[in-house]
Design an enzyme around this catalytic site. Sequence first.
Site, short mmCIF file in Angstrom:
data_model
loop_
_atom_site.label_atom_id
_atom_site.label_comp_id
_atom_site.label_asym_id
_atom_site.label_seq_id
_atom_site.Cartn_x
_atom_site.Cartn_y
_atom_site.Cartn_z
N ILE A 1 0.84 -1.20 0.00
CA ILE A 1 0.00 0.00 0.00
C ILE A 1 0.88 1.25 0.00
O ILE A 1 0.63 2.19 -0.76
CB ILE A 1 -0.99 0.01 1.19
CG1 ILE A 1 -1.86 -1.28 1.17
CG2 ILE A 1 -1.88 1.24 1.14
CD1 ILE A 1 -2.88 -1.37 2.28
N ASN B 1 11.66 -0.57 7.38
CA ASN B 1 12.76 -1.42 7.88
C ASN B 1 12.97 -2.64 6.98
O ASN B 1 13.83 -3.48 7.25
CB ASN B 1 12.54 -1.83 9.34
CG ASN B 1 11.35 -2.78 9.50
OD1 ASN B 1 10.70 -3.15 8.52
ND2 ASN B 1 11.08 -3.18 10.73
N LEU B 2 12.19 -2.75 5.93
CA LEU B 2 12.29 -3.83 4.94
C LEU B 2 12.12 -5.21 5.58
O LEU B 2 12.63 -6.21 5.07
CB LEU B 2 13.62 -3.75 4.17
CG LEU B 2 13.88 -2.42 3.44
CD1 LEU B 2 15.23 -2.46 2.72
CD2 LEU B 2 12.78 -2.11 2.42
N SER C 1 -8.45 -0.68 9.32
CA SER C 1 -8.97 -1.81 8.54
C SER C 1 -10.42 -2.08 8.89
O SER C 1 -10.86 -1.86 10.02
CB SER C 1 -8.12 -3.04 8.89
OG SER C 1 -8.74 -4.22 8.42
N TYR D 1 -3.69 -9.16 15.52
CA TYR D 1 -3.51 -8.19 14.43
C TYR D 1 -4.69 -7.21 14.40
O TYR D 1 -4.51 -5.99 14.41
CB TYR D 1 -3.39 -8.91 13.07
CG TYR D 1 -3.64 -7.99 11.91
CD1 TYR D 1 -2.70 -7.08 11.49
CD2 TYR D 1 -4.89 -7.99 11.25
CE1 TYR D 1 -2.95 -6.20 10.44
CE2 TYR D 1 -5.15 -7.13 10.20
CZ TYR D 1 -4.18 -6.24 9.81
OH TYR D 1 -4.46 -5.37 8.78
N LYS E 1 -5.12 -2.93 15.27
CA LYS E 1 -5.78 -1.88 14.47
C LYS E 1 -6.73 -1.08 15.35
O LYS E 1 -6.76 0.16 15.30
CB LYS E 1 -6.53 -2.49 13.28
CG LYS E 1 -5.63 -3.05 12.19
CD LYS E 1 -4.83 -1.97 11.49
CE LYS E 1 -3.90 -2.49 10.41
NZ LYS E 1 -2.88 -1.52 9.99
N TYR F 1 -9.65 0.45 5.55
CA TYR F 1 -9.63 -0.19 4.23
C TYR F 1 -10.45 -1.46 4.26
O TYR F 1 -10.37 -2.25 5.20
CB TYR F 1 -8.23 -0.62 3.81
CG TYR F 1 -7.14 0.39 4.05
CD1 TYR F 1 -7.36 1.74 3.88
CD2 TYR F 1 -5.88 -0.04 4.44
CE1 TYR F 1 -6.34 2.65 4.09
CE2 TYR F 1 -4.86 0.86 4.64
CZ TYR F 1 -5.10 2.20 4.48
OH TYR F 1 -4.09 3.09 4.69
N ASN G 1 -3.65 -13.93 1.60
CA ASN G 1 -4.79 -13.24 1.00
C ASN G 1 -5.18 -13.84 -0.34
O ASN G 1 -4.37 -14.46 -1.02
CB ASN G 1 -4.47 -11.74 0.85
CG ASN G 1 -4.23 -11.08 2.20
OD1 ASN G 1 -3.12 -10.68 2.51
ND2 ASN G 1 -5.26 -11.01 3.02
N ARG H 1 -16.89 -9.93 0.07
CA ARG H 1 -15.97 -8.89 0.49
C ARG H 1 -16.14 -7.68 -0.42
O ARG H 1 -16.74 -7.75 -1.48
CB ARG H 1 -14.51 -9.37 0.36
CG ARG H 1 -14.13 -10.49 1.32
CD ARG H 1 -14.03 -9.99 2.75
NE ARG H 1 -13.59 -11.03 3.68
CZ ARG H 1 -14.42 -11.92 4.24
NH1 ARG H 1 -15.71 -11.91 3.97
NH2 ARG H 1 -13.95 -12.82 5.09
N GLY I 1 -12.13 -17.81 11.80
CA GLY I 1 -11.94 -16.36 11.97
C GLY I 1 -12.49 -15.53 10.83
O GLY I 1 -12.57 -14.31 10.94
C1 WQD Z 1 -10.82 -12.94 1.48
C2 WQD Z 1 -11.77 -14.10 1.27
C3 WQD Z 1 -11.22 -16.07 2.52
C4 WQD Z 1 -7.49 -17.10 0.56
C5 WQD Z 1 -7.66 -9.89 5.60
C6 WQD Z 1 -7.48 -9.25 6.95
C7 WQD Z 1 -7.83 -7.80 6.87
C8 WQD Z 1 -7.03 -7.09 5.81
C9 WQD Z 1 -7.05 -7.83 4.51
C10 WQD Z 1 -4.60 -6.93 5.87
C11 WQD Z 1 -12.11 -14.84 2.56
C12 WQD Z 1 -11.12 -16.34 1.04
C13 WQD Z 1 -8.67 -16.47 0.92
C14 WQD Z 1 -7.58 -18.38 -0.07
C15 WQD Z 1 -9.97 -18.26 0.04
N1 WQD Z 1 -5.76 -6.77 6.32
N2 WQD Z 1 -9.88 -17.04 0.67
N3 WQD Z 1 -8.81 -18.90 -0.32
O1 WQD Z 1 -9.65 -12.22 5.43
O2 WQD Z 1 -11.13 -10.59 4.17
O3 WQD Z 1 -9.03 -9.81 5.21
O4 WQD Z 1 -6.82 -9.23 4.67
O5 WQD Z 1 -3.53 -6.64 6.04
O6 WQD Z 1 -7.62 -7.22 8.08
O7 WQD Z 1 -8.29 -9.89 7.88
O8 WQD Z 1 -8.91 -11.21 3.21
O9 WQD Z 1 -7.85 -12.05 1.15
O10 WQD Z 1 -7.46 -13.28 3.33
O11 WQD Z 1 -9.70 -13.38 2.24
O12 WQD Z 1 -11.06 -18.80 -0.20
O13 WQD Z 1 -6.55 -19.01 -0.38
O14 WQD Z 1 -11.11 -15.07 0.44
O15 WQD Z 1 -11.75 -17.18 3.19
O16 WQD Z 1 -13.45 -15.24 2.48
P1 WQD Z 1 -9.78 -11.05 4.56
P2 WQD Z 1 -8.38 -12.50 2.47
#
Ligand code: WQD
Length: 335
Positions: free
Chosen positions: A14, A34-35, A127, A152, A156, A180, A202, A234, A300
Amino acid sequence: MKKCVLVSGGAGFIGSHVTVELIESGYDVIVADNLSNSDLTCFEGVKKITGKEDIPFYKMDFCDEKATDDLFATNKIDAVIHFAGFKAVGESVAEPLKYYRNNLESFINVIESARRHGCRNILFSSSATVYGEPEKLPVTEESPRQSATSPYGNTKQMCEDILRDSVSAYSEIRGIALRYFNPVGAHPSALIGELPRGVPNNLVPFITQTAIGIRECLSVFGNDYPTPDGSCQRDFIDIVDLAKAHVCAVRRMIEDKMKKEYEIFNIGTGTPLSVMELITGFEKANNLKLNYKFAPRRPGDVVAIWADPTLAEKELGWKAERPIEETLASAWAWE
Ligand code: WQD
């Protein structure tokens, strides 16, 4: 005189996109990182995109109180955007103290030094995770925060509170928290984007790595949710659109347009997309087939969340613009 913005964590996904948009909007930017979860790939990309070779870069850790203070003492900084932090939900459950120490300490140091050295404006990268599993959709900034499901997420919430309490106690500073939703995609130049280390957590990085053959198969976590197609919903927000929201927020602060000393804005599209819709969208946008299978729900995960972005449009003059097909094509071009 050009205004100067410090971007902590500016070498990351970002932060690098925000740096580009700030420079293209006429700001001077100082990047510090800090990489620990990035390298200089994106910083080099930022220089290429903007044609600016002399962007100041500090390799430093904001948990280092003295280094943080020196940075603010030796530069005239008008606003700071704080991204530096750990962000892996699962890791935070396994190593909570690492997350609390790093994410809280670094932000406290930033606020303290900003205050001490006359930097009035502090922007925090929050977030949608603070809303937990919302009772009403879409969520507005007034929707209740719910107890975080991971350390985490908790950091936030705690950082939001630290900022809120600090600006209310110290009249010389003010703050904005941007919440976000799910940032995805990459810069149209394909010179900067998300660089996950190891197995991505993600969705979109996992999709692109599967498409290119680094991962064999994408697991869709849950197809039995109470949603139209059974997968989670989402609000996937394009990274360049998201970056532009920061320019609007910084401008609002620097130009003295804030209505309160602490403001919160949702940064999302307002349109829900399910995991399955995203996968088919990716296949269509890039004319390929993804290898995926249904897997059990991921602990979660919230069922569905998307933003009401009305306030950001009204107050920041910002709204998401890039169509999802373009966003998903940019993610693939970057990969
Ligand atoms: C999205 C959807 C998964 C991977 C998280 C953090 C949030 C923010 C962004 C970051 C979910 C599904 C995922 C996979 C899947 N912060 N999924 N197969 O959990 O909405 O948000 O990242 O720094 O704080 O909680 O994002 O991309 O992990 O998941 O089916 O291999 O995709 O179950 O429904 P999330 P996500």
